[in-house]
Design a protein around this motif. Sequence first.
Motif, PDB file in Angstrom:
ATOM      1  N   ASN A   1      64.276  12.990 -74.553  1.00 35.83           N
ATOM      2  CA  ASN A   1      62.968  13.626 -74.365  1.00 35.83           C
ATOM      3  C   ASN A   1      63.129  15.139 -74.214  1.00 35.83           C
ATOM      4  OD1 ASN A   1      60.197  13.864 -74.012  1.00 35.83           O
ATOM      5  ND2 ASN A   1      60.272  13.417 -71.816  1.00 35.83           N
ATOM      6  N   LEU A   2      63.838  15.737 -75.132  1.00 28.68           N
ATOM      7  CA  LEU A   2      64.111  17.163 -75.057  1.00 28.68           C
ATOM      8  C   LEU A   2      62.844  17.985 -75.197  1.00 28.68           C
ATOM      9  CD1 LEU A   2      67.423  17.134 -77.053  1.00 28.68           C
ATOM     10  CD2 LEU A   2      67.139  18.153 -74.781  1.00 28.68           C
ATOM     11  N   LYS A   3      62.841  19.113 -74.497  1.00 32.26           N
ATOM     12  CA  LYS A   3      61.695  20.017 -74.485  1.00 32.26           C
ATOM     13  C   LYS A   3      62.141  21.389 -74.982  1.00 32.26           C
ATOM     14  CE  LYS A   3      59.934  17.691 -70.336  1.00 32.26           C
ATOM     15  NZ  LYS A   3      59.491  17.881 -68.930  1.00 32.26           N
ATOM     16  N   PRO A   4      61.211  22.188 -75.499  1.00 31.65           N
ATOM     17  CA  PRO A   4      61.595  23.535 -75.958  1.00 31.65           C
ATOM     18  C   PRO A   4      62.297  24.343 -74.872  1.00 31.65           C
ATOM     19  CG  PRO A   4      59.428  22.987 -76.776  1.00 31.65           C
ATOM     20  CD  PRO A   4      59.818  21.875 -75.836  1.00 31.65           C
ATOM     21  N   GLU A   5      61.941  24.142 -73.634  1.00 32.15           N
ATOM     22  CA  GLU A   5      62.588  24.879 -72.540  1.00 32.15           C
ATOM     23  C   GLU A   5      64.024  24.441 -72.273  1.00 32.15           C
ATOM     24  OE1 GLU A   5      59.607  23.306 -72.446  1.00 32.15           O
ATOM     25  OE2 GLU A   5      59.262  22.352 -70.490  1.00 32.15           O
ATOM     26  N   ASP A   6      64.474  23.389 -72.952  1.00 33.31           N
ATOM     27  CA  ASP A   6      65.880  22.989 -72.851  1.00 33.31           C
ATOM     28  C   ASP A   6      66.761  23.796 -73.814  1.00 33.31           C
ATOM     29  OD1 ASP A   6      64.742  19.617 -72.555  1.00 33.31           O
ATOM     30  OD2 ASP A   6      65.488  20.894 -70.930  1.00 33.31           O
ATOM     31  N   THR A   7      66.144  24.601 -74.647  1.00 28.98           N
ATOM     32  CA  THR A   7      66.901  25.423 -75.584  1.00 28.98           C
ATOM     33  C   THR A   7      67.828  26.375 -74.840  1.00 28.98           C
ATOM     34  OG1 THR A   7      65.218  25.294 -77.309  1.00 28.98           O
ATOM     35  CG2 THR A   7      66.721  27.180 -77.375  1.00 28.98           C
ATOM     36  N   ALA A   8      69.110  26.304 -75.158  1.00 32.09           N
ATOM     37  CA  ALA A   8      70.110  27.108 -74.466  1.00 32.09           C
ATOM     38  C   ALA A   8      71.478  26.830 -75.073  1.00 32.09           C
ATOM     39  CB  ALA A   8      70.134  26.779 -72.973  1.00 32.09           C
ATOM     40  N   VAL A   9      72.433  27.641 -74.669  1.00 32.41           N
ATOM     41  CA  VAL A   9      73.830  27.307 -74.912  1.00 32.41           C
ATOM     42  C   VAL A   9      74.302  26.479 -73.724  1.00 32.41           C
ATOM     43  CG1 VAL A   9      76.164  28.184 -75.248  1.00 32.41           C
ATOM     44  CG2 VAL A   9      74.221  29.406 -76.249  1.00 32.41           C
ATOM     45  N   TYR A  10      74.887  25.330 -74.014  1.00 33.06           N
ATOM     46  CA  TYR A  10      75.346  24.431 -72.972  1.00 33.06           C
ATOM     47  C   TYR A  10      76.862  24.539 -72.826  1.00 33.06           C
ATOM     48  CZ  TYR A  10      70.784  22.279 -72.525  1.00 33.06           C
ATOM     49  OH  TYR A  10      69.448  22.055 -72.259  1.00 33.06           O
ATOM     50  N   TYR A  11      77.283  24.672 -71.579  1.00 30.62           N
ATOM     51  CA  TYR A  11      78.697  24.830 -71.254  1.00 30.62           C
ATOM     52  C   TYR A  11      79.175  23.688 -70.365  1.00 30.62           C
ATOM     53  CZ  TYR A  11      77.881  29.698 -72.604  1.00 30.62           C
ATOM     54  OH  TYR A  11      77.541  30.840 -73.280  1.00 30.62           O
ATOM     55  N   CYS A  12      80.390  23.229 -70.607  1.00 31.04           N
ATOM     56  CA  CYS A  12      81.001  22.319 -69.655  1.00 31.04           C
ATOM     57  C   CYS A  12      82.037  23.095 -68.848  1.00 31.04           C
ATOM     58  CB  CYS A  12      81.615  21.106 -70.320  1.00 31.04           C
ATOM     59  SG  CYS A  12      83.023  21.420 -71.401  1.00 31.04           S
ATOM     60  N   ALA A  13      82.303  22.604 -67.651  1.00 32.50           N
ATOM     61  CA  ALA A  13      83.201  23.294 -66.740  1.00 32.50           C
ATOM     62  C   ALA A  13      83.916  22.283 -65.855  1.00 32.50           C
ATOM     63  CB  ALA A  13      82.425  24.295 -65.893  1.00 32.50           C
TER      64      ALA A  13
END
Length: 124
Positions: free
Chosen positions: A85-97
């Motif tokens: 259920n992705l939303k436009p506000e989920d737009t980003a670069v995703y990083y794991c750490a």
Amino acid sequence: QVTLVESGGGSVQAGGSLRLSCATSGRTFSSYYMGWFRQAPGEEREFVSDISASGGVTYYAVSVKGRFTISRDNAKSTMYLQMNNLKPEDTAVYYCAARSGGRAGASMTSYAYWGQGTQVTVSS
């Protein structure tokens, strides 16, 4: 030393799904607390979710709780983030750490190792 490589990002329409993976090197993956963070253009990097070394404890940001699921496969030294259920506000670069120990929801400064990130774009 731990090397983290994210994959699975892409472009989807609102309401769609993606699954991110974070593959790690080294034989000590199962000893690390792992987390996902994201950074949108012009914004600060923010916490998304984390998971304990055993996978038994998970924690989510309010904005993604109920839509995202974090998991890990210690036999494959890989962590995942299922995003529904992705939303436009989920737009980003995703990083794991990765970090050694600590508690759920610990701050970014607790993390010693970071991946290069994978882009997620959600269109309306």
